[in-house]
Design an enzyme around this catalytic site. Structure first.
Site, short mmCIF file in Angstrom:
data_model
loop_
_atom_site.label_atom_id
_atom_site.label_comp_id
_atom_site.label_asym_id
_atom_site.label_seq_id
_atom_site.Cartn_x
_atom_site.Cartn_y
_atom_site.Cartn_z
N LYS B 77 0.84 -1.20 0.00
CA LYS B 77 0.00 0.00 0.00
C LYS B 77 0.88 1.25 0.00
O LYS B 77 1.93 1.28 0.66
CB LYS B 77 -0.90 -0.03 1.24
CG LYS B 77 -1.99 1.04 1.26
CD LYS B 77 -2.90 0.86 2.47
CE LYS B 77 -4.04 1.85 2.49
NZ LYS B 77 -4.95 1.67 3.65
N SER B 152 -9.83 1.49 2.50
CA SER B 152 -8.96 2.28 1.65
C SER B 152 -7.89 1.46 0.91
O SER B 152 -7.32 1.94 -0.05
CB SER B 152 -8.26 3.35 2.49
OG SER B 152 -7.45 2.77 3.48
N SER B 176 -10.16 -0.88 6.62
CA SER B 176 -9.48 -0.63 5.34
C SER B 176 -8.70 -1.81 4.78
O SER B 176 -8.28 -1.78 3.63
CB SER B 176 -8.54 0.57 5.45
OG SER B 176 -9.27 1.76 5.38
#
Lengths: 98, 490
Positions: B77, B152, B176
């Protein structure tokens, strides 16, 4: 909440915003605050002993160690090199006093 | 190689038996990226030295020094720092920022010989549940291109679901990791608060954030979690919680026995907070949830109803504490020390223009909200009250965990929703209703795929354990996984 409160917050948060966005922000705030306001109805009087979170501080000596710098031979240069503006090994900023 | 069915576990065996090389594995991932990244918008950057990393891994494997992650391609990420590489949190304000050090999790994965494929798209600064708030455009759901992948950590989930990497790291502040894993038919795991060091993770809500894995199987999640977990002197909130080591927290005998082996979750008591599931849940999600409970019952688990009257306030607590912490954490983006800096005649104008132009709409909204709940006159009513309610919620969970080993809910109230569907911020926030309580109460939780709905969209089941109860989570999640039809991993 009113538009002037949003303007004050934008000033405090150091964020430039168009007046159109401020108006939208006010609308969003009313919706979000309307939702989060439900916590006001939680009665805390019945179990006051757990009101505070059981967090504790963990301290260490403020000394530079190799694990801090991860074998970076020149950490100061590394730090300064990523700044938008620099001069003679220093971070350069706009003057504060006029 | 069919990467959509290859697990980390199988790849490790294949690599050690020389059935294929790490280079071949990396090349196949790159081929999938080449074919689909443009359409799905998964990677913000694919690293240009992937094959060189693979060659190093092949040398380690040949020398007989390999571990379960050597040569395994992982996606990271874009809010986790890798020294010398760009890291932007999918924000314009950090578009050209280069990380000057490794996050602790990255250091551990480097030591393990992992191949880093690239940095994945996400909601800007992890603020969102759909990956739509990225400054670089939304990621698409591979099961239906008109739908979101969740967020996310949406890019990380899609990277794994579409065979661009065998596993990924995400961060989870309200769901997330677990919600995008759910929307993409994968396993997502949020460790106990403090179990994984956050040194080198860009902070959103410091009292809530955790890094964790997104993988195809529970076993793979456990492999990554084991590799990244552990106390770290560079993150004062970190503690030792390892599924493989003796650990003092779980007081219930059944939790202690869970370490003994795979089938030891037989006899676990699983609590279902019925009141919490009564509203706003998609009927197919609910039906699938009940079916999953039956499977656990058939496998020997005891299912009981529990009451958690305060848990419904978790999301409201979250939307006070997280903006408060985020507004503080994001004060560092001032155009002076790193990242984007706008041109302006004086210091104050530089601050305001930099932050106004550099941050996207959702980030500006949350900074403003955080500034409000921390401001004079509102601090007690919002921040202090929310902190106190958080304490009560934690206490409520502790009480329930005296009676049950695990708590089950659906991972999300709906399957993946349409791009652009949730315009109103509160409707977007409600997508995290079932995942956020674990963050508020510091608990470990895992989301496991449990089939698909009639439109072919993945459905998911969430398990939460008490603090440090990771081993119970893994062993029980494995039971559910056994019921997934073969080849239905992605």
């Amino acid at each position: 909440m009113e538009l002037k409160d949003v303007e004050k917050l934008a000033e405090l948060a150091r964020i430039e915003m168009s007046s159109e966005e401020k108006a939208n922000m006010l609308k969003d705030f009313k919706s979000i605050l309307g939702y989060v306001d439900q916590i006001q109805s939680v009665d805390l009087s019945t179990n006051s002993s757990v009101e505070k979170l059981d967090k504790i501080n963990i301290f260490r000596e403020d000394v530079l160690s190799t694990s801090d710098s991860q074998e970076d031979k020149d950490p100061i240069n590394t730090f300064v090199s990523i700044a938008p503006q620099k001069q003679d090994g220093y971070i350069k900023v706009k003057k504060i006093l006029s | 190689m069919n990467l959509s069915e290859l697990t980390i576990k199988k790849a490790t065996i294949g690599l050690s038996e020389k059935k294929f090389s790490a280079r071949k594995l990396a090349e196949d991932c790159l081929k999938n990226i080449e074919e689909r990244n443009k359409e799905l918008n998964v990677f913000l950057e694919v690293f240009d030295d992937v094959l060189a990393q693979a060659d190093v891994a092949d040398k380690i494997i040949s020398s007989g020094e390999a571990n379960p992650l050597t040569g395994i391609p992982l996606a990271i990420k874009d809010n986790i720092l890798i020294k010398g590489r760009k890291c932007s949190s999918a924000s314009k304000i950090l578009e050209n920022y280069t990380a000057s050090y490794d996050a602790t999790v990255i250091k551990k994965l480097k030591d393990a010989g992992v191949i880093f494929m690239g940095r994945t798209n996400m909601d800007e600064f992890a603020m969102g549940s759909s990956t739509e708030s990225s400054a670089f455009g939304p990621t698409k759901n591979p099961f239906d291109l008109s739908r979101v992948p969740g967020g996310s950590s949406g890019g990380s989930a899609v990277a794994v679901a579409s065979g661009m990497a065998l596993g990924a790291l995400g961060s989870d502040t309200a769901g997330s990791i677990r919600q995008p894993a759910a929307f993409c038919g994968l396993v997502g795991m949020k460790p106990t608060y403090g179990a994984v060091s956050r040194y080198g993770l860009m902070a959103l809500g410091s009292s809530i954030d955790q890094i964790g894995p997104i993988t195809k199987t529970v076993e793979d999640a456990e492999i990554i979690f084991t590799a990244i977990a552990g106390a770290d002197s560079l993150d004062a909130t970190s503690v030792d919680v390892s599924p493989t080591e003796e650990f003092s927290w779980p007081s219930r005998p059944s939790l202690r026995s869970a370490r003994a082996g795979e089938n030891s979750s037989v006899g676990f008591t699983i609590g279902v907070p019925r009141d919490f599931l009564s509203e706003g849940v998609d009927p197919e999600v609910l039906k699938n949830f009940e079916e999953s409970l039956e499977k656990l019952r058939a496998a020997g688990c005891k299912i009981i109803d529990i009451s958690l009257p305060l848990v419904k306030y978790s999301l409201a607590v979250y939307y006070i504490l997280m903006p408060a912490e985020a507004s503080t954490n994001l004060a560092r983006y001032d155009g002076m020390r790193f990242g984007f800096s706008a041109e302006a005649p004086n210091l104050l104008e530089v601050y305001k223009k930099t932050r106004g132009e550099g941050f996207g709409r959702e980030v500006r909204r949350r900074i403003m909200l955080g500034t409000y709940v921390l401001s004079h006159g509102y601090y007690d009513a919002y921040y202090n009250k929310a902190t106190a309610v958080r304490g009560q919620i934690k206490h409520e969970f502790e009480k329930v965990f005296e009676k049950v080993d695990l708590i089950a809910t659906p991972t999300a109230p709906t399957p993946a929703f349409k791009l652009g569907e949730k315009i109103d911020p509160v409707s977007m926030y409600l997508s995290d209703i079932f995942t956020v309580p674990a963050n508020i109460a510091d608990l470990p939780a895992v989301s496991v795929p449990t089939g698909k709905n009639k439109d072919g969209l993945p459905l998911s089941f969430q398990l939460m354990a008490s603090i440090g109860g990771e081993s119970a989570l893994f062993s029980t999640a494995r039971i559910l996984e056994k019921y997934l039809p073969a080849g239905d991993l992605s």
